[in-house]
Scaffold this motif. Structure first.
Motif, PDB file in Angstrom:
ATOM      1  N   GLY A 481       0.817  -1.210   0.000  1.00  0.00           N
ATOM      2  CA  GLY A 481       0.000   0.000   0.000  1.00  0.00           C
ATOM      3  C   GLY A 481       0.849   1.259   0.000  1.00  0.00           C
ATOM      4  N   ALA A 482       0.180   2.391   0.164  1.00  0.00           N
ATOM      5  CA  ALA A 482       0.876   3.684   0.137  1.00  0.00           C
ATOM      6  C   ALA A 482       1.393   4.028   1.526  1.00  0.00           C
ATOM      7  CB  ALA A 482      -0.072   4.775  -0.350  1.00  0.00           C
ATOM      8  N   THR A 483       2.678   4.288   1.598  1.00  0.00           N
ATOM      9  CA  THR A 483       3.289   4.726   2.851  1.00  0.00           C
ATOM     10  C   THR A 483       4.158   5.940   2.562  1.00  0.00           C
ATOM     11  OG1 THR A 483       3.315   2.527   3.828  1.00  0.00           O
ATOM     12  CG2 THR A 483       4.837   4.121   4.739  1.00  0.00           C
ATOM     13  N   GLN A 484       3.856   7.035   3.231  1.00  0.00           N
ATOM     14  CA  GLN A 484       4.604   8.269   3.023  1.00  0.00           C
ATOM     15  C   GLN A 484       5.616   8.418   4.154  1.00  0.00           C
ATOM     16  OE1 GLN A 484       2.173  11.721   2.572  1.00  0.00           O
ATOM     17  NE2 GLN A 484       3.880  13.154   2.615  1.00  0.00           N
ATOM     18  N   ASP A 485       6.831   7.912   3.932  1.00  0.00           N
ATOM     19  CA  ASP A 485       7.842   7.916   4.994  1.00  0.00           C
ATOM     20  C   ASP A 485       8.646   9.211   4.937  1.00  0.00           C
ATOM     21  OD1 ASP A 485       9.694   7.432   6.897  1.00  0.00           O
ATOM     22  OD2 ASP A 485      10.476   5.574   6.048  1.00  0.00           O
ATOM     23  N   GLU A 486       8.310  10.129   5.856  1.00  0.00           N
ATOM     24  CA  GLU A 486       9.029  11.398   5.950  1.00  0.00           C
ATOM     25  C   GLU A 486       9.902  11.460   7.197  1.00  0.00           C
ATOM     26  OE1 GLU A 486       6.004  14.329   5.881  1.00  0.00           O
ATOM     27  OE2 GLU A 486       5.497  14.035   3.780  1.00  0.00           O
ATOM     28  N   SER A 487      10.067  10.320   7.856  1.00  0.00           N
ATOM     29  CA  SER A 487      10.886  10.293   9.071  1.00  0.00           C
ATOM     30  C   SER A 487      12.365  10.206   8.705  1.00  0.00           C
ATOM     31  CB  SER A 487      10.507   9.101   9.954  1.00  0.00           C
ATOM     32  OG  SER A 487      10.705   7.886   9.259  1.00  0.00           O
ATOM     33  N   ILE A 488      13.225  10.459   9.699  1.00  0.00           N
ATOM     34  CA  ILE A 488      14.667  10.429   9.487  1.00  0.00           C
ATOM     35  C   ILE A 488      15.156   8.993   9.363  1.00  0.00           C
ATOM     36  CG2 ILE A 488      16.898  11.023  10.502  1.00  0.00           C
ATOM     37  CD1 ILE A 488      15.326  13.443   9.612  1.00  0.00           C
ATOM     38  N   ASP A 489      15.949   8.727   8.357  1.00  0.00           N
ATOM     39  CA  ASP A 489      16.581   7.417   8.211  1.00  0.00           C
ATOM     40  C   ASP A 489      17.474   7.157   9.420  1.00  0.00           C
ATOM     41  OD1 ASP A 489      18.152   5.208   7.494  1.00  0.00           O
ATOM     42  OD2 ASP A 489      18.127   5.738   5.379  1.00  0.00           O
ATOM     43  N   ILE A 490      17.303   5.973  10.067  1.00  0.00           N
ATOM     44  CA  ILE A 490      18.062   5.737  11.298  1.00  0.00           C
ATOM     45  C   ILE A 490      19.559   5.605  11.041  1.00  0.00           C
ATOM     46  CG2 ILE A 490      16.113   4.671  12.482  1.00  0.00           C
ATOM     47  CD1 ILE A 490      17.502   1.963  12.029  1.00  0.00           C
ATOM     48  N   SER A 491      19.960   5.444   9.779  1.00  0.00           N
ATOM     49  CA  SER A 491      21.394   5.429   9.497  1.00  0.00           C
ATOM     50  C   SER A 491      22.023   6.799   9.763  1.00  0.00           C
ATOM     51  CB  SER A 491      21.651   5.014   8.046  1.00  0.00           C
ATOM     52  OG  SER A 491      21.096   5.953   7.138  1.00  0.00           O
ATOM     53  N   HIS A 492      21.170   7.834   9.845  1.00  0.00           N
ATOM     54  CA  HIS A 492      21.636   9.180  10.150  1.00  0.00           C
ATOM     55  C   HIS A 492      21.476   9.531  11.628  1.00  0.00           C
ATOM     56  CE1 HIS A 492      20.433   9.949   5.717  1.00  0.00           C
ATOM     57  NE2 HIS A 492      21.684   9.542   5.788  1.00  0.00           N
ATOM     58  N   VAL A 493      21.055   8.555  12.433  1.00  0.00           N
ATOM     59  CA  VAL A 493      20.835   8.776  13.864  1.00  0.00           C
ATOM     60  C   VAL A 493      21.986   8.150  14.648  1.00  0.00           C
ATOM     61  CG1 VAL A 493      19.316   8.317  15.834  1.00  0.00           C
ATOM     62  CG2 VAL A 493      18.336   8.797  13.575  1.00  0.00           C
ATOM     63  N   SER A 494      22.560   8.899  15.550  1.00  0.00           N
ATOM     64  CA  SER A 494      23.639   8.382  16.392  1.00  0.00           C
ATOM     65  C   SER A 494      23.064   7.773  17.672  1.00  0.00           C
ATOM     66  CB  SER A 494      24.606   9.508  16.756  1.00  0.00           C
ATOM     67  OG  SER A 494      25.561   9.053  17.698  1.00  0.00           O
ATOM     68  N   PHE A 495      23.416   6.507  17.914  1.00  0.00           N
ATOM     69  CA  PHE A 495      22.968   5.822  19.122  1.00  0.00           C
ATOM     70  C   PHE A 495      24.072   5.752  20.180  1.00  0.00           C
ATOM     71  CE2 PHE A 495      20.234   4.060  15.754  1.00  0.00           C
ATOM     72  CZ  PHE A 495      18.990   4.336  16.295  1.00  0.00           C
ATOM     73  N   SER A 496      25.137   6.479  19.960  1.00  0.00           N
ATOM     74  CA  SER A 496      26.218   6.490  20.948  1.00  0.00           C
ATOM     75  C   SER A 496      25.783   7.307  22.161  1.00  0.00           C
ATOM     76  CB  SER A 496      27.495   7.076  20.350  1.00  0.00           C
ATOM     77  OG  SER A 496      27.287   8.420  19.948  1.00  0.00           O
ATOM     78  N   THR A 497      26.237   6.901  23.329  1.00  0.00           N
ATOM     79  CA  THR A 497      25.874   7.591  24.562  1.00  0.00           C
ATOM     80  C   THR A 497      27.120   7.976  25.338  1.00  0.00           C
ATOM     81  OG1 THR A 497      25.549   5.393  25.538  1.00  0.00           O
ATOM     82  CG2 THR A 497      23.587   6.576  24.836  1.00  0.00           C
ATOM     83  N   GLY A 498      26.983   8.974  26.192  1.00  0.00           N
ATOM     84  CA  GLY A 498      28.111   9.477  26.967  1.00  0.00           C
ATOM     85  C   GLY A 498      28.537   8.528  28.075  1.00  0.00           C
ATOM     86  N   ARG A 499      29.682   8.813  28.647  1.00  0.00           N
ATOM     87  CA  ARG A 499      30.236   7.957  29.679  1.00  0.00           C
ATOM     88  C   ARG A 499      29.332   7.884  30.910  1.00  0.00           C
ATOM     89  NH1 ARG A 499      36.129   8.753  32.729  1.00  0.00           N
ATOM     90  NH2 ARG A 499      35.946   6.896  34.066  1.00  0.00           N
ATOM     91  N   SER A 500      28.775   9.011  31.320  1.00  0.00           N
ATOM     92  CA  SER A 500      27.923   9.028  32.509  1.00  0.00           C
ATOM     93  C   SER A 500      26.694   8.145  32.317  1.00  0.00           C
ATOM     94  CB  SER A 500      27.505  10.454  32.850  1.00  0.00           C
ATOM     95  OG  SER A 500      26.772  11.029  31.784  1.00  0.00           O
ATOM     96  N   PHE A 501      26.110   8.180  31.119  1.00  0.00           N
ATOM     97  CA  PHE A 501      24.948   7.343  30.831  1.00  0.00           C
ATOM     98  C   PHE A 501      25.334   5.871  30.857  1.00  0.00           C
ATOM     99  CE2 PHE A 501      21.958   5.108  28.104  1.00  0.00           C
ATOM    100  CZ  PHE A 501      20.732   5.609  28.509  1.00  0.00           C
ATOM    101  N   ASN A 502      26.482   5.541  30.282  1.00  0.00           N
ATOM    102  CA  ASN A 502      26.929   4.144  30.252  1.00  0.00           C
ATOM    103  C   ASN A 502      27.227   3.617  31.656  1.00  0.00           C
ATOM    104  OD1 ASN A 502      26.757   4.223  27.455  1.00  0.00           O
ATOM    105  ND2 ASN A 502      28.905   4.776  27.191  1.00  0.00           N
ATOM    106  N   VAL A 503      27.866   4.452  32.474  1.00  0.00           N
ATOM    107  CA  VAL A 503      28.150   4.045  33.858  1.00  0.00           C
ATOM    108  C   VAL A 503      26.843   3.844  34.624  1.00  0.00           C
ATOM    109  CG1 VAL A 503      29.135   4.808  36.057  1.00  0.00           C
ATOM    110  CG2 VAL A 503      30.426   5.116  33.929  1.00  0.00           C
ATOM    111  N   ALA A 504      25.888   4.743  34.412  1.00  0.00           N
ATOM    112  CA  ALA A 504      24.585   4.616  35.078  1.00  0.00           C
ATOM    113  C   ALA A 504      23.884   3.326  34.672  1.00  0.00           C
ATOM    114  CB  ALA A 504      23.712   5.824  34.741  1.00  0.00           C
TER     115      ALA A 504
END
Length: 520
Positions: A481-504
């Motif tokens: 069917g018809a899907t209008q995908d206007e969202s950001i491609d996740i290849s352009h999204v960074s999933f890296s997190t800071g040290r404080s978040f990782n330690v938590a």
């Protein structure tokens, strides 16, 4: 039980102080008419500590304090899995879901669905969420809050409900999310302090005045069944918390839906200064969640020994307030009311955000920003009035409101999680596939509820999730069917997190392992 004059004075002072601070925050640094970003997203300027505190204040309300304490009274510490598993879920949301939402610069969850799928999916889910927030969440908070006020003060439950609704409007309607989020800091401090104090006094009472530690030891020895985190099949409460499934099954689906895709929760993170600030706030909230069972579940367990003949489990927490000395009783009562009104304010703000930005603005797209803000305020008032009218007819017959809420929302959460996850992480997901998951979730859940009633609802949620996932994938492949995908491609999204978040995150995992190893 009635409040002393000093307790009443302390409570009135709290109400006046909160309203004054909320109005000061609303007016501070503000000139001219409000726009929608300011009113609904606090001008995207919330710091991490406000985000974390507001997340918890929005979450911990009458349904948690009253309802979860009632479940602690009825089935014990096992109900704490909702809190402890939520802590880990929050960290997963912060790492994998929040970067996508912030990159897409959205106001609401339905808005993301429109970007990813189409207007049909957005509208259906927007209407669904509005119905759930008004007829399940708002009604539950008002009803349980009214009962709590009745138990503590003797005031009629209806008058208590009207007071809660009026109090919520008085401090949140003008300033929007900014007023709610910053005053939530006060609410959370009061909630944690009052809750810990009540738990201490409850344990001290169990020990006969020999201290909280002695009381906890006595409670563990006298009620060993109430300290089983993983219930066995012969436990009469297994139907509510089915053993190991709370760690590996449907509870994950419910937590991801609530913390990742629930507007009145995630809206705080959407209003952050930056992704890093939002992730710090989520980590802060995760550690507060680890603390919550000590505040909301333990008093319910202690009530089994102190008030063994309650008419209903949900009377446990209000009854425990009677343990407090004069003065502190008013403070703990203020903490209870603080939790209730903060959730009411958060829910009504999110109802107004979804209705205004996802439905009304689509129907009347060329109005002024001031017009949309005014519309949002009217919607907030309408939602509260509706919830006041239907609260008693909908919830008056339930003994454990928390379990009712979980089971009802469990009909729909599997489909919601499928819609978002395949939309985010599978590029072939289609609008038809998303709609099939939404409809399939209710259909599968009702069918299993009727034909397999002995299946615990947590297990049902997990099974329906798998069925909806298969259905959505199959429909997407066969009938794209018809899907209008206007969202950001996740290849352009960074999933890296800071040290404080990782330690938590590592610290949270270690604490959870220790907790479950202790009370397995």
């Amino acid at each position: 039980m009635e409040l002393h004059v000093l307790d009443i004075a302390i409570f009135i002072a709290y109400v006046a102080l909160l309203i004054s601070i909320a109005w000061w925050i609303s007016r501070r640094g503000h000139q001219g008419p409000r726009d929608t970003q300011d009113y609904f997203l606090a001008n995207k300027a919330l710091p991490w500590w406000a985000i974390g505190a507001s997340l918890i204040a929005s979450n911990i309300s009458a349904e948690q304090i009253i309802g979860m304490s009632g479940s602690g009274y009825a089935l014990g510490l096992a109900i704490a899995s909702y809190e402890w598993m939520a802590a880990l879920t929050l960290l997963l949301v912060g790492k994998f879901l929040l970067p996508i939402f912030l990159k897409n610069q959205i106001y609401t969850m339905p808005q993301y669905l429109q970007q990813r799928y189409d207007n049909r999916v957005k509208t259906i889910m927007a209407v669904f969420w509005l119905a759930v927030y008004v007829f399940v969440n708002l009604t539950a908070v008002l009803w349980l809050g009214g009962l709590a006020i009745n138990t503590v003060t003797g005031i009629d439950w209806l008058i208590g409900m009207v007071f809660l609704a009026t109090f919520s409007v008085a401090y949140s309607l003008y300033g929007g999310l900014k007023a709610v989020a910053y005053t939530d800091i006060i609410q959370v401090v009061l909630l944690v302090f009052g809750g810990l104090l009540l738990s201490y006094l409850a344990l001290d009472a169990v020990s006969g005045g020999n201290g909280a530690l002695k009381g906890f030891i006595t409670l563990s020895a006298e009620l060993p069944g109430h300290f089983d985190m993983i219930l066995s099949k012969d436990n009469p409460q297994y139907i509510n918390l089915p053993g190991i499934s709370v760690l590996v099954g449907g509870m994950w689906i419910m937590n991801i839906s609530y913390w990742g895709f629930n507007q009145y929760i995630i809206q705080r993170a959407l209003a952050a200064k930056s992704l890093a600030e939002a992730q710090k706030g989520i980590a802060f909230a995760a550690y507060l969640k680890l603390l919550m069972p000590l505040i909301v579940v333990l008093p319910g367990i202690a009530a089994v020994m102190l008030f063994p003949n309650l008419d209903a489990p949900d009377q446990a927490y209000p009854s425990m307030i009677s343990l407090m000395p004069v003065g502190l009783k008013g403070l703990v009562f203020a903490a209870l009311v603080a939790a209730i009104v903060s959730s009411l304010a958060s829910m009504t703000n999110s109802v107004s955000t979804i209705f205004t930005m996802d439905i009304y603005k689509h129907l009347r797209p060329h109005q002024t920003q001031t017009h949309y803000v005014r519309t949002g305020r009217l919607v907030s008032l309408s939602a509260l009035l509706t919830a006041l009218l239907v609260a008693q007819p909908l919830l008056g017959q339930f003994d454990q409101a928390f379990q009712y809420i979980q089971e009802f929302t469990g009909f729909f959460t599997p489909g919601i999680v499928v819609i978002f996850l395949i939309g985010m992480f599978w590029k072939n997901a289609s609008s038809n596939g998303a709609l099939s998951a939404a409809l399939g979730s209710a259909a599968f859940s009702i069918a299993l509820r009727v034909w397999w009633p002995e299946l615990p609802f947590v297990d049902r949620v997990g099974l329906v999730f798998l069925l909806c996932l298969g259905l959505a994938v199959g429909v997407s492949l066969l009938f794209k069917g018809a899907t209008q995908d206007e969202s950001i491609d996740i290849s352009h999204v960074s999933f890296s997190t800071g040290r404080s978040f990782n330690v938590a995150t590592v610290g949270c995992i270690i604490i959870l392992i220790a907790l479950y190893a202790t009370w397995w």
